[in-house]
Motif scaffolding. Structure first.
Motif, PDB file in Angstrom:
ATOM      1  N   GLU A  44      34.598  49.475  44.233  1.00 44.65           N
ATOM      2  CA  GLU A  44      35.950  49.316  44.793  1.00 44.65           C
ATOM      3  C   GLU A  44      36.805  48.497  43.835  1.00 44.65           C
ATOM      4  O   GLU A  44      36.371  47.453  43.332  1.00 44.65           O
ATOM      5  N   ILE A  45      38.029  48.967  43.568  1.00 43.99           N
ATOM      6  CA  ILE A  45      38.957  48.233  42.704  1.00 43.99           C
ATOM      7  C   ILE A  45      39.518  47.038  43.469  1.00 43.99           C
ATOM      8  O   ILE A  45      40.089  47.193  44.553  1.00 43.99           O
ATOM      9  N   MET A  46      39.353  45.859  42.889  1.00 40.61           N
ATOM     10  CA  MET A  46      39.811  44.635  43.528  1.00 40.61           C
ATOM     11  C   MET A  46      41.257  44.328  43.137  1.00 40.61           C
ATOM     12  O   MET A  46      41.690  44.629  42.027  1.00 40.61           O
ATOM     13  N   GLU A  47      41.979  43.739  44.067  1.00 38.09           N
ATOM     14  CA  GLU A  47      43.332  43.275  43.804  1.00 38.09           C
ATOM     15  C   GLU A  47      43.390  41.775  44.069  1.00 38.09           C
ATOM     16  O   GLU A  47      42.822  41.280  45.041  1.00 38.09           O
ATOM     17  N   PHE A  48      44.083  41.059  43.173  1.00 40.66           N
ATOM     18  CA  PHE A  48      44.172  39.613  43.283  1.00 40.66           C
ATOM     19  C   PHE A  48      45.631  39.181  43.312  1.00 40.66           C
ATOM     20  O   PHE A  48      46.498  39.808  42.715  1.00 40.66           O
ATOM     21  N   MET A  49      45.888  38.071  44.018  1.00 38.38           N
ATOM     22  CA  MET A  49      47.250  37.560  44.137  1.00 38.38           C
ATOM     23  C   MET A  49      47.634  36.702  42.940  1.00 38.38           C
ATOM     24  O   MET A  49      48.782  36.716  42.508  1.00 38.38           O
ATOM     25  N   SER A  50      46.685  35.935  42.424  1.00 39.16           N
ATOM     26  CA  SER A  50      46.989  34.992  41.355  1.00 39.16           C
ATOM     27  C   SER A  50      45.693  34.549  40.700  1.00 39.16           C
ATOM     28  O   SER A  50      44.608  35.007  41.062  1.00 39.16           O
ATOM     29  N   ALA A  51      45.812  33.640  39.733  1.00 37.75           N
ATOM     30  CA  ALA A  51      44.640  33.153  39.015  1.00 37.75           C
ATOM     31  C   ALA A  51      44.857  31.707  38.591  1.00 37.75           C
ATOM     32  O   ALA A  51      45.996  31.234  38.498  1.00 37.75           O
ATOM     33  N   PHE A  52      43.749  31.012  38.332  1.00 39.74           N
ATOM     34  CA  PHE A  52      43.786  29.663  37.788  1.00 39.74           C
ATOM     35  C   PHE A  52      42.946  29.631  36.520  1.00 39.74           C
ATOM     36  O   PHE A  52      41.881  30.245  36.457  1.00 39.74           O
ATOM     37  N   SER A  53      43.421  28.921  35.519  1.00 41.64           N
ATOM     38  CA  SER A  53      42.697  28.813  34.258  1.00 41.64           C
ATOM     39  C   SER A  53      41.667  27.691  34.357  1.00 41.64           C
ATOM     40  O   SER A  53      42.008  26.553  34.685  1.00 41.64           O
ATOM     41  N   VAL A  54      40.408  28.032  34.070  1.00 39.23           N
ATOM     42  CA  VAL A  54      39.307  27.077  34.175  1.00 39.23           C
ATOM     43  C   VAL A  54      38.464  27.146  32.915  1.00 39.23           C
ATOM     44  O   VAL A  54      38.078  28.228  32.480  1.00 39.23           O
ATOM     45  N   GLU A  55      38.191  25.999  32.306  1.00 41.73           N
ATOM     46  CA  GLU A  55      37.215  25.963  31.213  1.00 41.73           C
ATOM     47  C   GLU A  55      35.824  25.931  31.838  1.00 41.73           C
ATOM     48  O   GLU A  55      35.520  25.040  32.623  1.00 41.73           O
TER      49      GLU A  55
END
Length: 406
Positions: A388-399
């Motif tokens: 299933e193709i996932m859809e995301f609202m946003s992202a956070f940058s994490v090391e």
């Protein structure tokens, strides 16, 4: 993992294999130094090689060695509408990965926790109660922060940011900005002390060229000039950007930037205890979406807009000397034009000199990586989980740091 060392004799071209060794033959310190330079995803996969490799992941000395690595290619921790999955985009391997959702976040009482900030190797979640949980997405370790008590009740939360307080990944701060303009205050949690500090009020810093956000003049006309400078008007803020905010250290001063309810970028100088309102950045008579990011210590604004039957996505930097916005990057029309009429929303996050952009609309959903150094824009592959193709609202940058402590 075997390595052979070869020496070639120049007289006759013969080769002599004079030594052969395994990484497991190295002494403990050198072994851990070699492993610490592996990309985090690779190391996690290789922990099944032997008991020694597996035990290194939990070794305090190995974590200390990892903390000496200056930087790692970021993971982009994705936010899905269901909030019950941990999915990342690994920029080092250019691939999607699914993580084990930390067990404290699988509890019924915490299942709807929303990621609201990230820094270094940690992600901060906000519970529906208003309290916070900090998590290392690599190790799954979590810590619930003490309850948040405000001296003034019913204060609106404008921004949530997170920052490291040391280079060893062992301490961090969470900063909250509350209130309605011009009555702004901030509150800080410091992991070193393990408690919330008292609220601190911010005073307004005036500038001759600043547009007063309390102005009720709705008839002013604003526009984008061909030179790339912007003079701007008001906007409605997207609900998905409720806590869009970033923190930067500028000339030794900590500054939190967030979008006000009218679309103005507000800069809160925590060191000087004052706030400043930037001129608003918005083209006239157009569909748009706006977000703020931090790249290499600077605040940038990303704007998606429609104008004259075309759509553009541009990155802007504020020129302090000339008191105006300057365009520094623009998405190629071949990529942006398909978003015309889609009423798309953008959610962006900066990482070094790159910007990760989530574009969402009822009709389309995609993810773009912009390299500001080369002005290269790349559409990332779709994320598929269980077909299933996932859809995301946003992202956070994490090391992805094993040693990051909660």
């Amino acid at each position: 993992m075997e390595h052979s060392l070869k020496r070639k004799y120049p007289e006759n071209g013969e080769q002599l294999f004079f030594n052969s060794f395994s990484l497991d033959d190295l002494n403990g310190d050198l072994f851990e130094r070699v492993l610490s330079w592996l990309p985090t995803s690779s190391f996690l996969r290789l922990t099944s090689v032997s008991k020694r490799w597996k035990s290194a992941a939990a070794s305090p000395s190995f974590k200390l060695t990892c903390s000496h690595i200056p930087s790692r290619d970021p993971w982009f921790f994705m936010v899905a509408p269901s909030l019950n999955q941990s999915v990342i985009f690994d920029s080092a391997e250019n691939s999607w990965k699914r993580l084990n959702h930390p067990s404290p976040l699988r509890d019924d009482s915490n299942r709807s926790c929303m990621p609201v900030a990230a820094s270094g190797g940690l992600v901060c979640y906000r519970k529906w109660s208003g309290d916070f949980i900090v998590c290392n997405p690599v190790t799954g370790s979590c810590s619930e922060l003490p309850p948040l008590h405000l001296s003034l009740e019913n204060q609106s939360l404008n921004a949530v940011v997170m920052s490291k307080t040391s280079k060893d990944q062992l301490s961090y701060k969470i900063i909250l900005v509350f209130g309605e303009l011009p009555n702004i205050l901030f509150k800080v949690y410091n992991s070193s002390s393990g408690c919330w500090e008292d609220e601190t009020a911010l005073s307004r810093k005036f500038d001759d060229n600043t547009v007063d956000c309390d102005s009720n003049d709705d008839n002013v006309v604003y526009f984008l000039s061909k030179a790339g400078n912007v003079v701007t008007s008001s906007m409605q803020r997207s609900p998905s950007k409720q806590y869009s905010s970033v923190i930067a250290n500028k000339d030794g001063e900590e500054i939190v930037y967030f979008l006000s309810s009218t679309g103005m970028v507000i800069a809160c100088n925590l060191t000087c205890k004052c706030f400043f309102e930037y001129p608003m950045l918005l083209p006239v008579f157009s569909e748009y979406s706006i977000d703020v990011v931090e790249c290499d210590g600077e605040m940038l604004v990303v704007l998606l807009s429609e104008f004259f039957e075309t759509v553009s996505l541009r990155v802007w930097k504020y020129d302090e000397a000339n008191q105006c916005w300057q365009q520094i990057a623009v998405m190629p029309a071949a990529i942006s034009h398909k978003w015309f009429g889609k009423k798309a929303d953008i959610n962006c996050v900066g990482a070094g000199d790159r910007i990760f952009i989530c574009l969402n609309s009822p009709a389309l959903c995609t993810y773009i990586m912009c390299d500001l150094a080369t002005n290269k824009w790349v559409e990332l592959p779709k994320c598929c989980i269980n077909g299933e193709i996932m859809e995301f609202m946003s992202a956070f940058s994490v090391e992805p740091r094993i040693e990051a402590s909660v």
